[in-house]
Design a protein around this motif. Structure first.
Motif, PDB file in Angstrom:
ATOM      1  N   LYS A 162       0.817  -1.209   0.000  1.00  0.00           N
ATOM      2  CA  LYS A 162       0.000   0.000   0.000  1.00  0.00           C
ATOM      3  C   LYS A 162       0.852   1.260   0.000  1.00  0.00           C
ATOM      4  CE  LYS A 162      -3.746   2.281   2.533  1.00  0.00           C
ATOM      5  NZ  LYS A 162      -4.647   2.204   3.724  1.00  0.00           N
ATOM      6  N   ASN A 163       1.857   1.289   0.855  1.00  0.00           N
ATOM      7  CA  ASN A 163       2.713   2.466   0.988  1.00  0.00           C
ATOM      8  C   ASN A 163       3.968   2.411   0.113  1.00  0.00           C
ATOM      9  OD1 ASN A 163       1.044   3.678   2.991  1.00  0.00           O
ATOM     10  ND2 ASN A 163       1.918   2.291   4.516  1.00  0.00           N
ATOM     11  N   LYS A 164       4.156   1.292  -0.571  1.00  0.00           N
ATOM     12  CA  LYS A 164       5.331   1.097  -1.424  1.00  0.00           C
ATOM     13  C   LYS A 164       6.624   1.379  -0.659  1.00  0.00           C
ATOM     14  CE  LYS A 164       5.531   2.002  -5.703  1.00  0.00           C
ATOM     15  NZ  LYS A 164       5.601   2.698  -7.016  1.00  0.00           N
ATOM     16  N   GLU A 165       6.764   0.717   0.488  1.00  0.00           N
ATOM     17  CA  GLU A 165       7.993   0.839   1.248  1.00  0.00           C
ATOM     18  C   GLU A 165       8.346  -0.509   1.869  1.00  0.00           C
ATOM     19  OE1 GLU A 165       6.748   3.960   3.990  1.00  0.00           O
ATOM     20  OE2 GLU A 165       6.662   2.474   5.596  1.00  0.00           O
ATOM     21  N   GLY A 166       9.625  -0.727   2.019  1.00  0.00           N
ATOM     22  CA  GLY A 166      10.065  -1.997   2.577  1.00  0.00           C
ATOM     23  C   GLY A 166      11.553  -1.984   2.852  1.00  0.00           C
ATOM     24  N   GLU A 167      12.058  -3.127   3.244  1.00  0.00           N
ATOM     25  CA  GLU A 167      13.477  -3.250   3.536  1.00  0.00           C
ATOM     26  C   GLU A 167      13.932  -4.686   3.379  1.00  0.00           C
ATOM     27  OE1 GLU A 167      14.837  -3.530   7.834  1.00  0.00           O
ATOM     28  OE2 GLU A 167      12.894  -2.541   8.106  1.00  0.00           O
ATOM     29  N   ILE A 168      15.224  -4.824   3.202  1.00  0.00           N
ATOM     30  CA  ILE A 168      15.852  -6.138   3.183  1.00  0.00           C
ATOM     31  C   ILE A 168      17.167  -6.025   3.931  1.00  0.00           C
ATOM     32  CG2 ILE A 168      16.948  -5.723   0.928  1.00  0.00           C
ATOM     33  CD1 ILE A 168      16.496  -8.764   0.419  1.00  0.00           C
ATOM     34  N   ASP A 169      17.430  -6.990   4.815  1.00  0.00           N
ATOM     35  CA  ASP A 169      18.640  -7.006   5.628  1.00  0.00           C
ATOM     36  C   ASP A 169      19.356  -8.330   5.435  1.00  0.00           C
ATOM     37  OD1 ASP A 169      18.016  -4.483   7.189  1.00  0.00           O
ATOM     38  OD2 ASP A 169      16.296  -5.707   7.748  1.00  0.00           O
ATOM     39  N   VAL A 170      20.679  -8.278   5.424  1.00  0.00           N
ATOM     40  CA  VAL A 170      21.488  -9.481   5.219  1.00  0.00           C
ATOM     41  C   VAL A 170      22.609  -9.512   6.253  1.00  0.00           C
ATOM     42  CG1 VAL A 170      22.928 -10.772   3.604  1.00  0.00           C
ATOM     43  CG2 VAL A 170      21.016  -9.437   2.747  1.00  0.00           C
ATOM     44  N   LEU A 171      22.817 -10.676   6.856  1.00  0.00           N
ATOM     45  CA  LEU A 171      23.917 -10.876   7.795  1.00  0.00           C
ATOM     46  C   LEU A 171      25.074 -11.532   7.051  1.00  0.00           C
ATOM     47  CD1 LEU A 171      25.024 -10.838  10.715  1.00  0.00           C
ATOM     48  CD2 LEU A 171      23.974 -13.096  11.034  1.00  0.00           C
ATOM     49  N   VAL A 172      26.199 -10.836   6.969  1.00  0.00           N
ATOM     50  CA  VAL A 172      27.351 -11.311   6.207  1.00  0.00           C
ATOM     51  C   VAL A 172      28.484 -11.714   7.139  1.00  0.00           C
ATOM     52  CG1 VAL A 172      29.067 -10.696   4.455  1.00  0.00           C
ATOM     53  CG2 VAL A 172      26.727  -9.816   4.275  1.00  0.00           C
ATOM     54  N   ASN A 173      28.925 -12.941   7.000  1.00  0.00           N
ATOM     55  CA  ASN A 173      30.070 -13.455   7.759  1.00  0.00           C
ATOM     56  C   ASN A 173      29.897 -13.329   9.268  1.00  0.00           C
ATOM     57  OD1 ASN A 173      32.574 -14.722   7.878  1.00  0.00           O
ATOM     58  ND2 ASN A 173      33.713 -12.804   7.842  1.00  0.00           N
ATOM     59  N   LYS A 174      28.650 -13.350   9.721  1.00  0.00           N
ATOM     60  CA  LYS A 174      28.304 -13.310  11.149  1.00  0.00           C
ATOM     61  C   LYS A 174      28.799 -12.053  11.863  1.00  0.00           C
ATOM     62  CE  LYS A 174      28.032 -18.315  11.809  1.00  0.00           C
ATOM     63  NZ  LYS A 174      28.486 -19.475  12.598  1.00  0.00           N
ATOM     64  N   ARG A 175      29.119 -11.001  11.090  1.00  0.00           N
ATOM     65  CA  ARG A 175      29.581  -9.779  11.743  1.00  0.00           C
ATOM     66  C   ARG A 175      29.091  -8.500  11.071  1.00  0.00           C
ATOM     67  NH1 ARG A 175      35.909  -8.592  11.326  1.00  0.00           N
ATOM     68  NH2 ARG A 175      35.148  -6.507  11.828  1.00  0.00           N
ATOM     69  N   PHE A 176      28.721  -8.562   9.806  1.00  0.00           N
ATOM     70  CA  PHE A 176      28.248  -7.380   9.101  1.00  0.00           C
ATOM     71  C   PHE A 176      26.747  -7.486   8.826  1.00  0.00           C
ATOM     72  CE2 PHE A 176      32.621  -8.164   7.591  1.00  0.00           C
ATOM     73  CZ  PHE A 176      33.236  -6.989   8.010  1.00  0.00           C
ATOM     74  N   VAL A 177      26.038  -6.392   8.996  1.00  0.00           N
ATOM     75  CA  VAL A 177      24.631  -6.330   8.615  1.00  0.00           C
ATOM     76  C   VAL A 177      24.492  -5.271   7.528  1.00  0.00           C
ATOM     77  CG1 VAL A 177      22.279  -5.766   9.310  1.00  0.00           C
ATOM     78  CG2 VAL A 177      23.747  -7.078  10.851  1.00  0.00           C
ATOM     79  N   VAL A 178      24.010  -5.706   6.370  1.00  0.00           N
ATOM     80  CA  VAL A 178      23.734  -4.778   5.274  1.00  0.00           C
ATOM     81  C   VAL A 178      22.228  -4.593   5.216  1.00  0.00           C
ATOM     82  CG1 VAL A 178      23.945  -4.329   2.801  1.00  0.00           C
ATOM     83  CG2 VAL A 178      25.749  -5.597   4.002  1.00  0.00           C
ATOM     84  N   SER A 179      21.787  -3.348   5.282  1.00  0.00           N
ATOM     85  CA  SER A 179      20.359  -3.043   5.314  1.00  0.00           C
ATOM     86  C   SER A 179      20.003  -2.060   4.203  1.00  0.00           C
ATOM     87  CB  SER A 179      19.985  -2.432   6.672  1.00  0.00           C
ATOM     88  OG  SER A 179      18.626  -2.057   6.709  1.00  0.00           O
ATOM     89  N   VAL A 180      18.952  -2.389   3.450  1.00  0.00           N
ATOM     90  CA  VAL A 180      18.470  -1.509   2.387  1.00  0.00           C
ATOM     91  C   VAL A 180      17.001  -1.209   2.649  1.00  0.00           C
ATOM     92  CG1 VAL A 180      18.203  -1.153  -0.082  1.00  0.00           C
ATOM     93  CG2 VAL A 180      20.054  -2.616   0.756  1.00  0.00           C
ATOM     94  N   GLY A 182      13.663   1.163   1.434  1.00  0.00           N
ATOM     95  CA  GLY A 182      13.178   1.955   0.321  1.00  0.00           C
ATOM     96  C   GLY A 182      11.787   2.508   0.538  1.00  0.00           C
ATOM     97  N   ARG A 183      11.523   3.682  -0.029  1.00  0.00           N
ATOM     98  CA  ARG A 183      10.190   4.306   0.004  1.00  0.00           C
ATOM     99  C   ARG A 183       9.848   4.752  -1.409  1.00  0.00           C
ATOM    100  NH1 ARG A 183       8.421   7.092   5.315  1.00  0.00           N
ATOM    101  NH2 ARG A 183       9.665   6.016   6.890  1.00  0.00           N
ATOM    102  N   GLY A 184       8.612   4.462  -1.801  1.00  0.00           N
ATOM    103  CA  GLY A 184       8.181   4.829  -3.139  1.00  0.00           C
ATOM    104  C   GLY A 184       8.790   3.961  -4.221  1.00  0.00           C
ATOM    105  N   VAL A 185       9.309   2.797  -3.823  1.00  0.00           N
ATOM    106  CA  VAL A 185       9.958   1.894  -4.776  1.00  0.00           C
ATOM    107  C   VAL A 185       9.427   0.475  -4.582  1.00  0.00           C
ATOM    108  CG1 VAL A 185      12.062   3.273  -4.902  1.00  0.00           C
ATOM    109  CG2 VAL A 185      11.881   1.453  -3.196  1.00  0.00           C
ATOM    110  N   SER A 186       9.646  -0.363  -5.576  1.00  0.00           N
ATOM    111  CA  SER A 186       9.227  -1.760  -5.488  1.00  0.00           C
ATOM    112  C   SER A 186      10.259  -2.575  -4.720  1.00  0.00           C
ATOM    113  CB  SER A 186       9.071  -2.347  -6.895  1.00  0.00           C
ATOM    114  OG  SER A 186      10.336  -2.398  -7.542  1.00  0.00           O
ATOM    115  N   MET A 187       9.865  -3.759  -4.279  1.00  0.00           N
ATOM    116  CA  MET A 187      10.817  -4.634  -3.610  1.00  0.00           C
ATOM    117  C   MET A 187      11.901  -5.076  -4.578  1.00  0.00           C
ATOM    118  SD  MET A 187      12.224  -6.141  -1.143  1.00  0.00           S
ATOM    119  CE  MET A 187      11.196  -6.040   0.322  1.00  0.00           C
ATOM    120  N   ASP A 188      11.554  -5.224  -5.855  1.00  0.00           N
ATOM    121  CA  ASP A 188      12.569  -5.587  -6.850  1.00  0.00           C
ATOM    122  C   ASP A 188      13.677  -4.537  -6.905  1.00  0.00           C
ATOM    123  OD1 ASP A 188      11.314  -7.922  -7.539  1.00  0.00           O
ATOM    124  OD2 ASP A 188      10.267  -7.083  -9.275  1.00  0.00           O
TER     125      ASP A 188
END
Length: 206
Positions: A162-180, A182-188
């Protein structure tokens, strides 16, 4: 073997801070339905196990945030980078380095915030990535929320249609967290922005 309560508290502290700060009542209600609230017991049990393991193996020195900033892409799936910041903070003997890039189109109708966090493999990371210790898959009329894997990395994603917002987070090598986020964008588009980060190179940093 007894659990070091100080280590467990260090892991739980970020969760408490993140869930307890700011936001409207509506946002707080959404948070109540999030992965942290629904799976607190399982996450705490896993935190205790991981804390004991980390105590035995020790943790790595947290990287300078400038090293993380170098991995921020110039563009996030076509959106130009408007700002790049970094900082390093510490508490209770643990430090966290963060690099953040903000991306947007010309009228800011589409925005993405990309952050890379390094906790040096300390118990603090268990609070930042509590979702990595559980499994969930939830879908509603307005969107979804689930954990999974991207390659060998544990991941968490949610999206509000509905609001066209979301996020995806990834745990890399058990020490780094990469977080993305977005607002007004698709999950793709959010996932494509994640692909602009060199995760294998990040995993090799020490």
């Amino acid at each position: 073997m007894r659990i070091n309560l100080h280590l467990l508290w260090a892991g739980l502290l970020p969760v408490m801070l993140l869930t307890g700060c700011g936001g409207s009542k509506e946002e707080e209600k959404k948070e109540d339905e999030s992965v942290s609230a629904m799976s607190a017991v399982n996450a705490m049990k896993e935190m205790a196990t991981q804390a004991q393991e980390m105590k035995k193996n020790g943790s790595n020195t947290t990287l300078d945030f400038r090293s993380l900033k170098e991995l921020l892409p110039e563009e996030a799936d076509g959106l130009a980078r408007k700002e790049a910041t970094g900082e390093k903070n510490g508490a209770a003997g643990f430090t966290i380095s963060t690099a953040t890039g903000k991306y947007a189109n010309t009228d800011d109708s589409e925005t993405i915030e990309l952050s890379i966090v390094d906790g040096g493999g300390s118990p603090m990371m268990m609070g930042l990535a509590a979702w990595s210790m559980i499994e969930m898959d939830k879908e509603t009329e307005n969107g979804y929320e689930k954990t999974g894997k991207i390659g060998d990395n544990k991941s968490y994603e949610k999206y509000d249609n509905k609001n066209k917002e979301g996020e995806i987070d990834v745990l890399v090598n058990k020490r780094f967290v990469v977080s993305v986020k977005g607002r007004g964008v698709s999950m793709d588009k959010i996932k494509a922005a994640l692909e602009d980060v060199d995760l294998p190179k990040l995993a090799e940093l020490k």
